[in-house]
Design a protein around this motif. Sequence first.
Motif, PDB file in Angstrom:
ATOM      1  N   VAL A   1      -1.224   7.788  -1.084  1.00  0.00           N
ATOM      2  CA  VAL A   1      -0.497   7.347  -2.273  1.00  0.00           C
ATOM      3  C   VAL A   1       0.392   8.436  -2.850  1.00  0.00           C
ATOM      4  O   VAL A   1       1.489   8.156  -3.340  1.00  0.00           O
ATOM      5  CB  VAL A   1      -1.488   6.826  -3.340  1.00  0.00           C
ATOM      6  N   PHE A   2      -0.035   9.692  -2.789  1.00  0.00           N
ATOM      7  CA  PHE A   2       0.756  10.778  -3.379  1.00  0.00           C
ATOM      8  C   PHE A   2       2.070  10.971  -2.629  1.00  0.00           C
ATOM      9  O   PHE A   2       3.108  11.220  -3.250  1.00  0.00           O
ATOM     10  CB  PHE A   2      -0.067  12.070  -3.392  1.00  0.00           C
ATOM     11  N   ASN A   3       2.048  10.830  -1.310  1.00  0.00           N
ATOM     12  CA  ASN A   3       3.277  10.904  -0.531  1.00  0.00           C
ATOM     13  C   ASN A   3       4.180   9.704  -0.819  1.00  0.00           C
ATOM     14  O   ASN A   3       5.406   9.845  -0.917  1.00  0.00           O
ATOM     15  CB  ASN A   3       2.969  10.977   0.969  1.00  0.00           C
TER      16      ASN A   3
ATOM     17  N   THR B   1       2.356  17.628  -2.699  1.00  0.00           N
ATOM     18  CA  THR B   1       2.748  16.360  -3.334  1.00  0.00           C
ATOM     19  C   THR B   1       1.613  15.820  -4.199  1.00  0.00           C
ATOM     20  O   THR B   1       1.857  15.141  -5.198  1.00  0.00           O
ATOM     21  CB  THR B   1       3.181  15.313  -2.293  1.00  0.00           C
ATOM     22  N   PHE B   2       0.374  16.126  -3.808  1.00  0.00           N
ATOM     23  CA  PHE B   2      -0.764  15.761  -4.667  1.00  0.00           C
ATOM     24  C   PHE B   2      -0.642  16.434  -6.021  1.00  0.00           C
ATOM     25  O   PHE B   2      -0.780  15.785  -7.077  1.00  0.00           O
ATOM     26  CB  PHE B   2      -2.077  16.165  -3.987  1.00  0.00           C
TER      27      PHE B   2
ATOM     28  N   GLY C   1      -3.868  24.113  -4.316  1.00  0.00           N
ATOM     29  CA  GLY C   1      -4.795  23.287  -5.070  1.00  0.00           C
ATOM     30  C   GLY C   1      -4.705  23.602  -6.557  1.00  0.00           C
ATOM     31  O   GLY C   1      -3.840  24.372  -6.990  1.00  0.00           O
ATOM     32  N   ILE C   2      -5.598  23.010  -7.321  1.00  0.00           N
ATOM     33  CA  ILE C   2      -5.664  23.211  -8.767  1.00  0.00           C
ATOM     34  C   ILE C   2      -7.040  23.770  -9.106  1.00  0.00           C
ATOM     35  O   ILE C   2      -8.067  23.228  -8.667  1.00  0.00           O
ATOM     36  CB  ILE C   2      -5.428  21.887  -9.523  1.00  0.00           C
TER      37      ILE C   2
ATOM     38  N   GLY D   1      -5.769  18.447  -2.564  1.00  0.00           N
ATOM     39  CA  GLY D   1      -5.408  17.324  -1.722  1.00  0.00           C
ATOM     40  C   GLY D   1      -5.259  17.779  -0.288  1.00  0.00           C
ATOM     41  O   GLY D   1      -5.032  18.954  -0.003  1.00  0.00           O
ATOM     42  N   ASN D   2      -5.394  16.825   0.637  1.00  0.00           N
ATOM     43  CA  ASN D   2      -5.207  17.081   2.071  1.00  0.00           C
ATOM     44  C   ASN D   2      -6.087  18.215   2.580  1.00  0.00           C
ATOM     45  O   ASN D   2      -5.645  19.106   3.292  1.00  0.00           O
ATOM     46  CB  ASN D   2      -3.739  17.385   2.385  1.00  0.00           C
TER      47      ASN D   2
END
Length: 296
Positions: A27-29, A47-48, A110-111, A126-127
Motif C-alpha cells: 500500500v505504501f508504494n 516510501t513507508f 526506519g523510525i 517497512g520492508n
Amino acid sequence: MYASKIVEKAKSFIGVKENPPSSNDVVFNRNYYGRIVRGSAYPWCVTFIWDVFRLAGASTLFYNGQKTAYCPTLEGWGRSQGLVVGKNSGTDGDIVLYDFKGRGEATHAGIIEKNNLDGSYTTIEGNTGINSDENGGTVMRRVRNTSVIRCIIRPKYLQEPVNTTKTPNTIKEVQEYLNEKLKGNLSIDGSFGPLTNKALIMYWQSVVGSGLSVDGSFGPKSQAAASMNNLKKGDKEELVRIMQMALICRGYSLKPYGADGSFGPASETVLKSFQRYNRLSVDGICGRKTWIALLK
C-alpha cells in the motif's frame, strides 16, 4: 506535529506485508507512485516513512514535503538541513538510516520508537524481515544496535507537552523521571545500576548542552563542562534536580523534599555529607570534582 504522533502512526502499520511476497506490491508504494508497482526497482522502506508522515498530516517534516524513495537522498537532505544527531542521541520519532554491510552508504531506513539506553534502539521499519533486514517485505518492530546505524535524522517536531511527574524521592522515582525525560526504557527496579547511571549522565548532558554528545559517558568533555556548571545553595534549576537525583541514587535521603530542583539547606547538608565520605572539599558546592564523584 509531535514526534509521538509519528510513532503512533508507524506502529499502526506493524504487520502489514507486501502481497504477493517478494513483489514490493504494498500500500505504501501504491500511495507513493499513485499506481500498482512491482519488482526489484521499488523497495519501500523509505516510501513507508514518507506515507507515515503524509497520513499523520506532517508531510512537510519529511524531505521538505517532497518525495524520495532513496535512502542516500534522504541522508543527504538530513545532513544539508542540519538535522543529523549523534548515533547515541536518537529518540522517538527520529528517522534512522542503516548501512548493515559497510557499503559506505545508507541502504535501509526506519523510525525510532524508543532509545533503550543500552546502545540499541527499538524501531519500526517497512520492508524488513527476520531473514532480510533491508528487503523482508513486512512492517516490523526491530531492535538495532548503533553499530549498524549510518546516521539519525531528527525532523523539526514541535516540543511535546510536558507531563508533570511527582518529585523523585526514591531510586524508582528517579528512574521514572529519567524515562519520561529521555523517552527511555529503564527498568523501574529501584537499583542504581550501570543503565540508570548512564541515563542520569545522558540527562545531565542534554541539560548542560554546550555541544556535548548525549552518550552517557562522563569523559573529558563532560568533565570540562562540569567545571563550568557549579551549583551552590540558593540555585534553582534542572541541574540542581540532577544533582539531587544523583545523591538519592548514591543512597542519600532528601526526604521530605526530594529532588525538587531547589538547592536549599537540606540539599547542602546532604551534599556536604557526600563530599566528606568521598574525601572531597566539604564546601557544599557541586563543582567539577563533586560532579565527577556523583556521575562517573
